[in-house]
Design a protein around this motif. Structure first.
Motif, PDB file in Angstrom:
ATOM      1  N   THR A   1       4.584   2.071  -8.328  1.00 37.07           N
ATOM      2  CA  THR A   1       5.961   2.316  -7.938  1.00 37.07           C
ATOM      3  C   THR A   1       6.348   1.458  -6.745  1.00 37.07           C
ATOM      4  OG1 THR A   1       5.334   4.108  -6.478  1.00 37.07           O
ATOM      5  CG2 THR A   1       5.885   4.699  -8.766  1.00 37.07           C
ATOM      6  N   ALA A   2       7.637   1.267  -6.575  1.00 37.25           N
ATOM      7  CA  ALA A   2       8.143   0.430  -5.484  1.00 37.25           C
ATOM      8  C   ALA A   2       7.699   0.923  -4.101  1.00 37.25           C
ATOM      9  CB  ALA A   2       9.651   0.311  -5.564  1.00 37.25           C
ATOM     10  N   PRO A   3       7.774   2.243  -3.817  1.00 37.27           N
ATOM     11  CA  PRO A   3       7.324   2.678  -2.483  1.00 37.27           C
ATOM     12  C   PRO A   3       5.851   2.337  -2.221  1.00 37.27           C
ATOM     13  CG  PRO A   3       8.607   4.414  -3.508  1.00 37.27           C
ATOM     14  CD  PRO A   3       8.385   3.361  -4.565  1.00 37.27           C
ATOM     15  N   ASN A   4       5.003   2.505  -3.230  1.00 37.69           N
ATOM     16  CA  ASN A   4       3.587   2.166  -3.053  1.00 37.69           C
ATOM     17  C   ASN A   4       3.405   0.664  -2.876  1.00 37.69           C
ATOM     18  OD1 ASN A   4       2.807   4.816  -3.223  1.00 37.69           O
ATOM     19  ND2 ASN A   4       2.303   4.718  -5.387  1.00 37.69           N
TER      20      ASN A   4
ATOM     21  N   LYS B   1       1.856  -1.071   0.426  1.00 45.34           N
ATOM     22  CA  LYS B   1       0.725  -1.992   0.320  1.00 45.34           C
ATOM     23  C   LYS B   1       1.068  -3.329   0.973  1.00 45.34           C
ATOM     24  CE  LYS B   1      -3.188  -3.654  -1.125  1.00 45.34           C
ATOM     25  NZ  LYS B   1      -4.411  -3.321  -0.430  1.00 45.34           N
ATOM     26  N   PHE B   2       2.280  -3.819   0.743  1.00 43.36           N
ATOM     27  CA  PHE B   2       2.702  -5.075   1.337  1.00 43.36           C
ATOM     28  C   PHE B   2       2.725  -4.982   2.861  1.00 43.36           C
ATOM     29  CE2 PHE B   2       6.074  -7.929   2.901  1.00 43.36           C
ATOM     30  CZ  PHE B   2       5.478  -9.133   2.571  1.00 43.36           C
ATOM     31  N   GLU B   3       3.262  -3.901   3.390  1.00 50.86           N
ATOM     32  CA  GLU B   3       3.293  -3.703   4.842  1.00 50.86           C
ATOM     33  C   GLU B   3       1.876  -3.688   5.423  1.00 50.86           C
ATOM     34  OE1 GLU B   3       5.583  -0.242   5.923  1.00 50.86           O
ATOM     35  OE2 GLU B   3       7.288  -0.929   4.720  1.00 50.86           O
TER      36      GLU B   3
ATOM     37  N   LYS C   1       5.619 -15.213  -0.788  1.00 49.53           N
ATOM     38  CA  LYS C   1       4.868 -15.514  -2.021  1.00 49.53           C
ATOM     39  C   LYS C   1       3.900 -14.381  -2.351  1.00 49.53           C
ATOM     40  CE  LYS C   1       5.248 -20.482  -1.327  1.00 49.53           C
ATOM     41  NZ  LYS C   1       4.565 -21.712  -0.901  1.00 49.53           N
ATOM     42  N   VAL C   2       3.274 -13.807  -1.338  1.00 52.28           N
ATOM     43  CA  VAL C   2       2.373 -12.677  -1.551  1.00 52.28           C
ATOM     44  C   VAL C   2       3.140 -11.516  -2.168  1.00 52.28           C
ATOM     45  CG1 VAL C   2       1.049 -10.874  -0.350  1.00 52.28           C
ATOM     46  CG2 VAL C   2       0.679 -13.281   0.223  1.00 52.28           C
ATOM     47  N   TYR C   3       4.297 -11.202  -1.609  1.00 54.78           N
ATOM     48  CA  TYR C   3       5.096 -10.087  -2.125  1.00 54.78           C
ATOM     49  C   TYR C   3       5.500 -10.320  -3.583  1.00 54.78           C
ATOM     50  CZ  TYR C   3       8.578  -6.399  -2.417  1.00 54.78           C
ATOM     51  OH  TYR C   3       9.272  -5.293  -2.798  1.00 54.78           O
ATOM     52  N   LYS C   4       5.940 -11.544  -3.869  1.00 55.79           N
ATOM     53  CA  LYS C   4       6.392 -11.855  -5.226  1.00 55.79           C
ATOM     54  C   LYS C   4       5.259 -11.819  -6.251  1.00 55.79           C
ATOM     55  CE  LYS C   4      10.391 -14.711  -4.076  1.00 55.79           C
ATOM     56  NZ  LYS C   4      10.943 -16.074  -4.132  1.00 55.79           N
ATOM     57  N   SER C   5       4.050 -12.097  -5.804  1.00 60.83           N
ATOM     58  CA  SER C   5       2.951 -12.193  -6.766  1.00 60.83           C
ATOM     59  C   SER C   5       1.929 -11.063  -6.642  1.00 60.83           C
ATOM     60  CB  SER C   5       2.263 -13.551  -6.632  1.00 60.83           C
ATOM     61  OG  SER C   5       1.735 -13.712  -5.345  1.00 60.83           O
ATOM     62  N   MET C   6       2.273  -9.995  -5.965  1.00 58.29           N
ATOM     63  CA  MET C   6       1.336  -8.879  -5.790  1.00 58.29           C
ATOM     64  C   MET C   6       0.875  -8.302  -7.124  1.00 58.29           C
ATOM     65  SD  MET C   6       2.785  -6.840  -2.464  1.00 58.29           S
ATOM     66  CE  MET C   6       1.779  -5.402  -2.738  1.00 58.29           C
ATOM     67  N   GLU C   7       1.764  -8.214  -8.098  1.00 58.33           N
ATOM     68  CA  GLU C   7       1.391  -7.622  -9.380  1.00 58.33           C
ATOM     69  C   GLU C   7       0.434  -8.502 -10.172  1.00 58.33           C
ATOM     70  OE1 GLU C   7       5.298  -7.676  -9.769  1.00 58.33           O
ATOM     71  OE2 GLU C   7       5.505  -5.788  -8.694  1.00 58.33           O
ATOM     72  N   THR C   8       0.424  -9.794  -9.881  1.00 56.18           N
ATOM     73  CA  THR C   8      -0.433 -10.697 -10.639  1.00 56.18           C
ATOM     74  C   THR C   8      -1.793 -10.916  -9.976  1.00 56.18           C
ATOM     75  OG1 THR C   8       0.500 -12.665  -9.578  1.00 56.18           O
ATOM     76  CG2 THR C   8       1.551 -11.912 -11.627  1.00 56.18           C
TER      77      THR C   8
ATOM     78  N   SER D   1      10.055  13.493 -10.145  1.00 54.62           N
ATOM     79  CA  SER D   1       9.258  12.438 -10.766  1.00 54.62           C
ATOM     80  C   SER D   1       7.991  12.207  -9.951  1.00 54.62           C
ATOM     81  CB  SER D   1      10.070  11.152 -10.875  1.00 54.62           C
ATOM     82  OG  SER D   1      10.317  10.654  -9.594  1.00 54.62           O
ATOM     83  N   VAL D   2       6.952  11.862 -10.626  1.00 54.76           N
ATOM     84  CA  VAL D   2       5.674  11.579  -9.983  1.00 54.76           C
ATOM     85  C   VAL D   2       5.585  10.081  -9.740  1.00 54.76           C
ATOM     86  CG1 VAL D   2       3.173  11.688 -10.270  1.00 54.76           C
ATOM     87  CG2 VAL D   2       4.611  13.508 -11.192  1.00 54.76           C
ATOM     88  N   THR D   3       5.221   9.733  -8.522  1.00 50.96           N
ATOM     89  CA  THR D   3       5.092   8.307  -8.229  1.00 50.96           C
ATOM     90  C   THR D   3       3.652   7.886  -8.452  1.00 50.96           C
ATOM     91  OG1 THR D   3       4.681   8.760  -5.914  1.00 50.96           O
ATOM     92  CG2 THR D   3       6.959   8.322  -6.537  1.00 50.96           C
TER      93      THR D   3
END
Length: 174
Positions: free
Chosen positions: A9-12, A16-18, A52-59, A3-5
């Motif tokens: 994707t979760a690893p990305n 990014k969070f780290e 909070k940053v982690y939970k709202s990264m997609e938004t 599969s192409v990430t």
């Protein structure tokens, strides 16, 4: 078939969070400490902020810089802690030696200025912290606090005036 990430994707996302934590953890801790005047509360605020940053990264819509966005979350987290009833029982005297980041060399003027900043009313303290300690511009502070740029400029001016009064040993007049 492998599969192409892609970028979502979760690893990305975790990478990014780290990167965000590595880049902004110390500045957020420094600001939270000066805002709350308590190391344990500041550490809790930093953890809450990054949760909070982690939970709202997609938004995150990239309408501001990442730093502005994270500082806004941190300020709101500190405000929530500051509003709690038991917060008023803490000793709010802070010196540079008490700062969580011991790498910074301090002198007597730094200690006096840090103590003076913690004596400012919270609305003035937060703009001083964001502008001088975090290096945010007036428009970024306005975005982070949800106020107008003219309000930020006015608070910065009043904050500098009150700091001058404190450092000269005069009383603050609210």
């Amino acid at each position: 078939m492998s599969s192409v990430t892609g970028p979502d994707t979760a690893p990305n996302r975790n990478l990014k969070f780290e990167q965000l934590v590595d880049k902004y953890q110390k500045p957020v801790l420094h600001m939270c400490y000066l805002y709350l005047c308590d190391k344990s509360l500041a550490e809790d605020a930093v953890q809450d902020t990054f949760l909070k940053v982690y939970k709202s990264m997609e938004t995150f819509r990239y309408e501001s810089s990442e730093k502005t966005w994270i500082m806004k979350i941190a300020i709101n987290t500190c405000c929530n802690i500051n509003r709690s009833g038991w917060f008023r029982f803490f000793n709010h005297k802070v010196t540079p030696e008490m700062m969580p980041d011991k790498e910074v060399q301090t002198n007597e003027n730094d200690e006096e200025l840090t103590t003076a900043v913690t004596k400012l009313p919270i609305k003035l303290r937060e703009v001083i912290l964001l502008h001088y300690y975090q290096g945010l511009k007036v428009n970024e502070i306005a975005d982070a606090l949800g106020i107008s740029q003219s309000s930020v400029s006015g608070r910065l001016k009043r904050g500098r005036e009150k700091l001058k009064c404190i450092l000269e040993g005069r009383e603050l007049d609210e």
